[in-house]
Every structure is written in structure tokens, then in C-alpha cells.
Design an enzyme around this catalytic site. Structure first.
Site, PDB file in Angstrom:
ATOM      1  N   SER A 103      57.449  33.888  36.737  1.00  0.00           N
ATOM      2  CA  SER A 103      57.960  34.309  38.035  1.00  0.00           C
ATOM      3  C   SER A 103      59.191  33.473  38.404  1.00  0.00           C
ATOM      4  O   SER A 103      60.147  33.409  37.630  1.00  0.00           O
ATOM      5  CB  SER A 103      56.842  34.202  39.079  1.00  0.00           C
ATOM      6  OG  SER A 103      57.211  34.796  40.288  1.00  0.00           O
ATOM      7  N   ARG A 131      52.152  35.492  54.007  1.00  0.00           N
ATOM      8  CA  ARG A 131      51.299  35.419  52.819  1.00  0.00           C
ATOM      9  C   ARG A 131      50.650  36.760  52.530  1.00  0.00           C
ATOM     10  O   ARG A 131      50.513  37.170  51.374  1.00  0.00           O
ATOM     11  CB  ARG A 131      50.231  34.343  53.011  1.00  0.00           C
ATOM     12  CG  ARG A 131      49.305  34.186  51.820  1.00  0.00           C
ATOM     13  CD  ARG A 131      50.066  33.866  50.555  1.00  0.00           C
ATOM     14  NE  ARG A 131      49.162  33.537  49.456  1.00  0.00           N
ATOM     15  CZ  ARG A 131      49.560  33.305  48.220  1.00  0.00           C
ATOM     16  NH1 ARG A 131      50.851  33.382  47.936  1.00  0.00           N
ATOM     17  NH2 ARG A 131      48.701  33.013  47.267  1.00  0.00           N
ATOM     18  N   ASP A 158      52.925  44.965  36.531  1.00  0.00           N
ATOM     19  CA  ASP A 158      53.688  44.083  37.426  1.00  0.00           C
ATOM     20  C   ASP A 158      54.849  44.885  38.002  1.00  0.00           C
ATOM     21  O   ASP A 158      55.855  45.113  37.347  1.00  0.00           O
ATOM     22  CB  ASP A 158      54.198  42.872  36.640  1.00  0.00           C
ATOM     23  CG  ASP A 158      54.938  41.869  37.516  1.00  0.00           C
ATOM     24  OD1 ASP A 158      55.148  42.147  38.716  1.00  0.00           O
ATOM     25  OD2 ASP A 158      55.323  40.800  36.986  1.00  0.00           O
ATOM     26  N   HIS A 202      51.440  41.295  39.078  1.00  0.00           N
ATOM     27  CA  HIS A 202      52.262  40.105  38.860  1.00  0.00           C
ATOM     28  C   HIS A 202      51.418  38.863  38.595  1.00  0.00           C
ATOM     29  O   HIS A 202      51.799  37.995  37.808  1.00  0.00           O
ATOM     30  CB  HIS A 202      53.169  39.883  40.074  1.00  0.00           C
ATOM     31  CG  HIS A 202      54.146  38.762  39.895  1.00  0.00           C
ATOM     32  ND1 HIS A 202      55.069  38.718  38.873  1.00  0.00           N
ATOM     33  CD2 HIS A 202      54.351  37.627  40.622  1.00  0.00           C
ATOM     34  CE1 HIS A 202      55.798  37.622  38.959  1.00  0.00           C
ATOM     35  NE2 HIS A 202      55.380  36.939  40.014  1.00  0.00           N
ATOM     36  N   ASP A 203      50.275  38.775  39.226  1.00  0.00           N
ATOM     37  CA  ASP A 203      49.414  37.600  39.066  1.00  0.00           C
ATOM     38  C   ASP A 203      48.878  37.440  37.645  1.00  0.00           C
ATOM     39  O   ASP A 203      48.257  36.412  37.334  1.00  0.00           O
ATOM     40  CB  ASP A 203      48.235  37.666  40.036  1.00  0.00           C
ATOM     41  CG  ASP A 203      48.539  36.981  41.371  1.00  0.00           C
ATOM     42  OD1 ASP A 203      49.629  36.393  41.497  1.00  0.00           O
ATOM     43  OD2 ASP A 203      47.689  37.044  42.273  1.00  0.00           O
TER      44      ASP A 203
END
Length: 377
Positions: free
Chosen positions: A151, A221, A317, A350-351
Site C-alpha cells: 500500500s 476510519r 483490491d 486491499h487488506d
């Protein structure tokens, strides 16, 4: 495979001012550093790990006496793991402006004697890489075996290969992009506005008022967390599950389990992250665009690179899509660079770069095996 065990961070102080891309300078700053494994005799086995938005120098291992204190990439780094600390000397550095120990907005400005707050200078990926280079000089490491990051960390790894091409042999960039898309910049701006418009923000000088803009941080968040997950994972984990058997017919209370999850993530984040740091790091993400100096031509941008590359992406992602990684790969191939590319079919969004997917870890293990052979391991 095991853990590196208990680790102790180091605080490295630097008195020489660091000239920033903005034209400002910062002096009398410190950086938090952790290392794992042993540096070999000729110092050829060092790997720098660059962190993403809400991570830190604590990459692997645990802190003595602290429950659940594993480093954020502990599943990847340690004895017998893909980045094997029996072979490699691994370095984690907390970036300037962060809120995990390195000099940041919550610390005193030596020039004024007051907390930096919103006066902390805007930092970029380039500035972080320059600061990291100073740490390596302090450690006596003239060339890295590899720089690894996912990232925002992947952007730093790419920047290392462009701005210090003789100081690393391999660049490993995971789930990253050569710059942010307009959609990504938009998500960052909405998150920043949530923080800035919080009544407790006070123009970034909330420390002086004895308050924290937790409401804004919670929303920021929640926005970010949505973008880190894939639709498939959210559907699998939560779907349309309700908190209660009957509808509450409320526009303000929690009705769906996904709402509960996002609020929990926001609440937790607001307790440990700094609002000004969030603004700084998301803006650094926005600004990263090394091709800007080359008229947007990514192939020309990578003409100065010298190292070998591993680029990896994940099919689900959508924030840093495989198409963006393929842009990097094409630019490297245009320059006849040695590049390996893995596009991993993982459901996590993405994680995925933080998780223990066997195919993903297999790719990294094989690549680090190659790197280790260069110094006889």
C-alpha cells in the site's frame, strides 16, 4: 516457523535538519526503529520494511508484558517465515509525522516550545525515504538487499528504487500504485473533512484545548475501512444480518451488523490515532506521483532504476487494483528491468496484503529465497 520474540524499539535522534519537499525543514527530530535478526559481516542481508497508513515500526515480534502486541506483519516476518529472520536483518522505521513515537504533531516544536499541532510541516513519501536513508547511514548499511512495502509502504519502496537506485538490490511493492486515482483522492478528502469539521478539531490545535476530535476520526476510519475490504468479504461476513430480531425503525440507532462493525472499528481507531497524523499521511498518499516530474510518463520515470522488482496485486483490491500494478510492470519492462509479477486471486480486498494467504506468502517466500542466494544463504 516462530516469532522473533520480545523486541525493544530504539529511538534515534537526529540534529541535522531534514530538508522537506515542501521547502520547509525539520530539525531535532527522532525516529522509532525496530530490528529483527542479525546483520551479517558484510552488511548485505538488510531488508527495510516500509509501513502503511496506520502501522508503525513495530513490524514483528511482541512487547514484553503486553498482551496482543504482535507486530503488524508478524505472520510474514520471523524465523522460518517468508521473510526469514534467520537469514535476513529486518528493519522497521516509524515515519515522521506518525503518532507511534517518531516526531509528530503531538510533540513539542523546539523552535516555539509549544506542541506542533497543525504547524507540523507537510511531509511526503520522498521525505520519509530521505529520513529512512539517514537511519541506514546510522546503522552503517550502504546497500539494502531489499525494500519491502504494501500500500503506502509500496509507494515508499518504489520511491527508494527511483531516488536511491544504487542503495537497494530488490524492490518489493505490494498492493500499491504509481499514484492515487481521483476516486482514492476523493475518499481521502471526505475522511479529512470529517476530521476538520469536528468541533473539537480547533484548526488542528486541539491539544491546547484538552480535547480530541474523536467523532471525526471515527468517521474517517469508517470510510477508510470500507475501502480496504472487498464486497464479497463484507457480504460473507455480514450480509444483511440485523442486530435484533425486529426492525427498530430508527434512522440513528444501529440496525445492521455491518454498522456495528464499522462503528467498533471507528471507536477503536479514535482511541489511539492522532487526527493531524491522519491528515498528513492521507495527503502524502495524494501527493505521491513520481511520474509528474516526467510529464506523466511512467516509463521515463523508471529509466533511472537499477534494482530487480517483485510487484504483487490482489484481484479483489479495488482501491489499488491490479491494473495499477500492471502499469508499474509495463514501465519496468519498457526499461528492460528484471521484474516478477504476481496477481493473486484472493477474496479479501486491499487488506489481503496483511493476511496469511498461502499463495501470497508462497510468492514472497520464493522471491526471498532468490534474494538470500545472492549473499550465500
Amino acid at each position: 516457523m516462530g516469532s522473533v520474540g520480545d523486541v525493544t524499539p530504539q529511538r534515534m535522534a537526529f540534529s541535522e535538519p531534514l530538508r522537506l519537499r515542501s521547502g520547509a525543514s525539520i530539525g531535532d527530530y527522532w525516529l522509532m526503529v525496530e530490528t529483527y535478526g542479525q546483520l551479517n559481516a558484510d552488511k548485505s542481508n538488510a531488508v527495510l520494511v516500509c509501513h502503511a497508513l496506520n502501522a508503525s515500526h513495530h513490524v514483528a515480534g511482541t512487547y514484553a508484558g503486553q498482551a496482543r502486541s504482535e507486530g503488524w506483519w508478524d505472520n510474514l516476518i520471523g524465523p522460518g517465515k517468508p521473510l526469514d529472520t534467520d537469514r535476513f536483518f529486518v528493519i522497521g522505521i516509524n515515519n515522521l509525522g506518525s503518532c507511534f513515537g517518531s516526531t509528530g504533531p503531538m510533540h513539542d516544536n523546539p523552535a516555539t516550545g509549544r506542541v506542533y499541532g497543525a504547524d507540523f510541516p507537510v511531509v511526503t513519501v520522498h521525505d520519509w525515504v530521505d529520513a529512512q536513508a539517514r537511519v541506514l547511514e546510522r546503522l552503517g548499511i550502504s546497500q539494502l538487499a531489499a525494500v519491502l512495502g504494501g500500500s503506502l509502504g509500496g509507494m515508499q519502496a518504489l520511491d527508494w528504487s527511483l531516488r536511491y537506485p544504487e542503495r537497494l538490490r530488490h524492490c518489493i511493492a505490494i498492493a500499491t500504485a504509481p499514484n492515487l486515482s481521483a476516486q482514492n483522492i476523493a475518499f481521502n478528502e471526505v475522511a479529512r473533512r470529517a476530521i476538520i469539521t469536528d468541533p473539537d478539531f480547533h484548526g488542528g490545535f486541539f491539544y491546547e484545548h484538552g480535547v480530541l476530535p474523536k467523532r471525526g476520526l471515527r468517521v474517517a476510519r469508517m470510510i477508510g475501512h470500507i475501502t480496504y475490504l472487498s464486497d464479497d468479504v463484507m457480504e460473507q461476513k455480514f450480509g444483511r444480518q440485523m442486530r435484533a430480531a425486529e426492525l427498530g425503525y430508527s434512522t440513528q440507532d444501529i440496525e445492521f451488523q455491518i454498522e456495528s462493525y464499522l462503528r467498533h472499528q471507528g471507536d477503536k481507531f479514535s482511541e489511539y490515532f492522532d487526527a493531524n497524523t491522519y491528515l498528513l499521511i492521507t495527503r502524502a498518499l495524494d501527493y505521491f506521483d513520481p511520474a509528474r516530474e516526467f510529464g506523466g510518463d511512467l516509463s521515463r520515470t523508471f529509466a533511472s532504476s537499477r534494482c530487480n522488482y517483485l510487484v504483487a496485486s490482489f484481484t479483489t483490491d479495488w482501491r489499488f487494483s491490479p491494473a495499477r500494478s500492471r502499469e508499474i510492470v509495463k514501465a519496468l519492462l519498457d526499461n528492460k528491468r528484471d521484474v516478477s509479477y504476481a496477481e493473486i486471486d484472493a477474496p479479501h480486498g486491499h487488506d489481503a496484503f496483511l493476511l496469511e494467504d498461502p499463495r501470497y506468502h508462497g510468492v514472497l517466500r520464493a522471491y526471498f529465497e532468490r534474494v538470500a542466494k545472492e549473499f550465500g544463504q
